[in-house]
Design an enzyme around this catalytic site. Structure first.
Site, short mmCIF file in Angstrom:
data_model
loop_
_atom_site.label_atom_id
_atom_site.label_comp_id
_atom_site.label_asym_id
_atom_site.label_seq_id
_atom_site.Cartn_x
_atom_site.Cartn_y
_atom_site.Cartn_z
CG HIS A 20 7.18 5.66 14.70
ND1 HIS A 20 7.42 4.39 15.15
CD2 HIS A 20 6.21 5.51 13.76
CE1 HIS A 20 6.64 3.53 14.52
NE2 HIS A 20 5.89 4.19 13.66
NE ARG A 53 -3.81 -2.06 2.47
CZ ARG A 53 -3.54 -3.24 3.05
NH1 ARG A 53 -2.38 -3.46 3.62
NH2 ARG A 53 -4.44 -4.21 3.02
CB ILE A 54 3.21 2.68 2.47
CG1 ILE A 54 2.09 2.76 3.52
CG2 ILE A 54 4.14 3.89 2.58
CD1 ILE A 54 2.54 2.60 4.96
CB CYS A 65 9.01 6.13 6.31
SG CYS A 65 9.89 7.69 6.18
CB ALA A 66 8.94 0.43 6.64
NE ARG A 67 6.47 -1.24 12.99
CZ ARG A 67 5.65 -0.22 12.73
NH1 ARG A 67 6.06 0.85 12.06
NH2 ARG A 67 4.40 -0.24 13.16
CG ASP A 115 6.34 -6.83 -2.77
OD1 ASP A 115 6.12 -8.03 -2.55
OD2 ASP A 115 5.74 -5.90 -2.20
N GLY A 118 5.52 9.03 10.67
CA GLY A 118 4.90 8.67 9.38
C GLY A 118 3.38 8.81 9.37
CB ALA A 119 0.79 7.13 11.15
CG ASP A 150 9.16 8.27 10.76
OD1 ASP A 150 9.24 9.27 11.51
OD2 ASP A 150 8.12 7.61 10.62
CD GLU A 208 10.26 3.71 16.92
OE1 GLU A 208 9.11 3.93 17.34
OE2 GLU A 208 10.52 3.52 15.73
#
Ligand code: NAD
Ligand code: MLT
Length: 308
Positions: free
Chosen positions: A276, A148-149, A227-229, A168, A278-279, A253, A258
């Site tokens: 963190h 999605r992202i 910006c994922a994990r 992917d 991103g959202a 990010d 953390e």
């Protein structure tokens, strides 16, 4: 029925839940406090702050559902929940545009040294020569994880005339072709891309997917984004690559731990970091809170869940 909200959740989600249930918002609980408190609750709503460990699940005698207001469920012991018949739901779509936009913002900030230049001018320095940047136009962006992202990032980067390579294993050639993306391997991306961004979940296959071997293959002008994990890019290897000048920069990010105050690259000048975020937009937080509230209302009223 009783719902515990243990991370900050947008008001729209909380009030939706309050229309149906007795809602307790208690954030910042330690594991011991959560273990003690969870006993009576039928549902638990979290973001990324709460760790839903096996101990928490085992203490949760009434719990029927855990709702994650966001994408990643890596802070929930899914095996423990499954063993106890507790449903775990997330909100897979509500923050994808915010995360994609943050990724583009990080890429552009890094390309033009915006955080460093901002800090310099605010320190009353006029250092135009120090902050020569690069255009992204005509450059190649490697996207690892075209879900999605990743797909939204690719689309936005194409709008800036970038060429897209992607890795992917779950995306077909036809889908990639329809998106105007060339599917290839991680190593080929490492060799050819100017910018590389990761958008996979953190799994045993994706942990350290960019490691010393890949940094050794990159161009010295390469820049990487996470910006994922935390952990998808090996943090030690990234720090070494940045210090040795094997790559030019990184924009990060998310971190393995953390807050990341002991992270090996946090103090380097050629790294830009956000906590963190991103959202962290008004829109995304309303979307994920409402989505999770709807799931909990459905399940506690005997219905089904969409995003298990
Ligand atoms: P998604 O499930 O839609 O996409 C993930 C993609 O990764 C899928 O296409 C999948 O096929 C691919 N993938 C899985 N294993 C892979 C592997 N071994 N190699 C390459 N690709 C692989 O997820 P999404 O919503 O796009 O989220 C992506 C990541 O972003 C997640 O880690 C999520 O937790 C994170 N996220 C972070 C923020 C933030 O605040 N920084 C916000 C939202 C999401
Ligand atoms: C997510 O997985 O949705 C993000 O990391 C954002 C968040 O935790 O709020």
């Amino acid at each position: 029925m009783k719902v515990l909200v243990s991370d900050s959740l947008s008001e729209e989600g909380v009030s939706k839940l309050q229309e149906h249930f007795d809602v307790d918002v208690s954030t910042g609980l330690s594991e011991d406090e959560l273990v003690e408190k969870i006993v009576d609750f039928d549902a638990l709503v979290i973001r990324s702050g709460t760790q839903v460990t096996r101990r928490v699940i085992e203490a949760a005698d009434n719990l029927k559902i855990v709702g994650r207001a966001g994408v990643g469920v890596d802070n929930i012991d899914i095996d423990a929940a499954t063993e106890k018949g507790i449903i775990v739901v997330n909100a897979p779509e509500g923050n994808m545009l915010s995360a994609a936009e943050h990724t583009i913002a990080m890429m552009m900030s890094m390309a033009r040294n915006i955080p460093q230049a901002n800090a310099s001018l605010k320190a009353k320095k006029w250092e135009r020569k120090n902050f020569m940047g690069v255009e992204v136009n005509g450059k190649t962006l490697g996207v690892i994880g075209l879900g999605r992202i990743g797909a939204e990032v690719a689309k936005r980067a194409q709008g800036m005339e970038m060429d897209i390579l992607a890795y992917d294993p779950f995306i077909t050639e036809d889908r990639a072709k329809a998106m105007g993306v060339e599917l290839t391997t991680v190593d080929d991306i490492a060799k050819r891309a100017d910018f590389i961004t990761v958008h996979t979940p953190l799994t045993k296959e994706t942990r350290n997917i960019l490691d010393t071997a890949q940094f050794d293959m990159m161009k010295s002008s390469s820049r990487v984004i996470n910006c994922a994990r935390g952990g998808i890019i090996n943090e030690e290897a990234l720090a070494d690559a940045l210090k040795a000048g094997k790559i030019t920069g990184a924009a990060i990010d998310v971190f393995t731990s953390e807050p990341p105050f002991d992270c090996p690259f946090i103090g380097l000048d050629n790294v830009i970091v956000t906590p963190h975020l991103g959202a962290s937009t008004e829109e995304a937080q309303v979307n994920v809170a409402v989505s999770v509230a709807e799931e909990i209302i459905s399940v506690l009223n005997g219905g089904s869940a969409r995003n298990t």
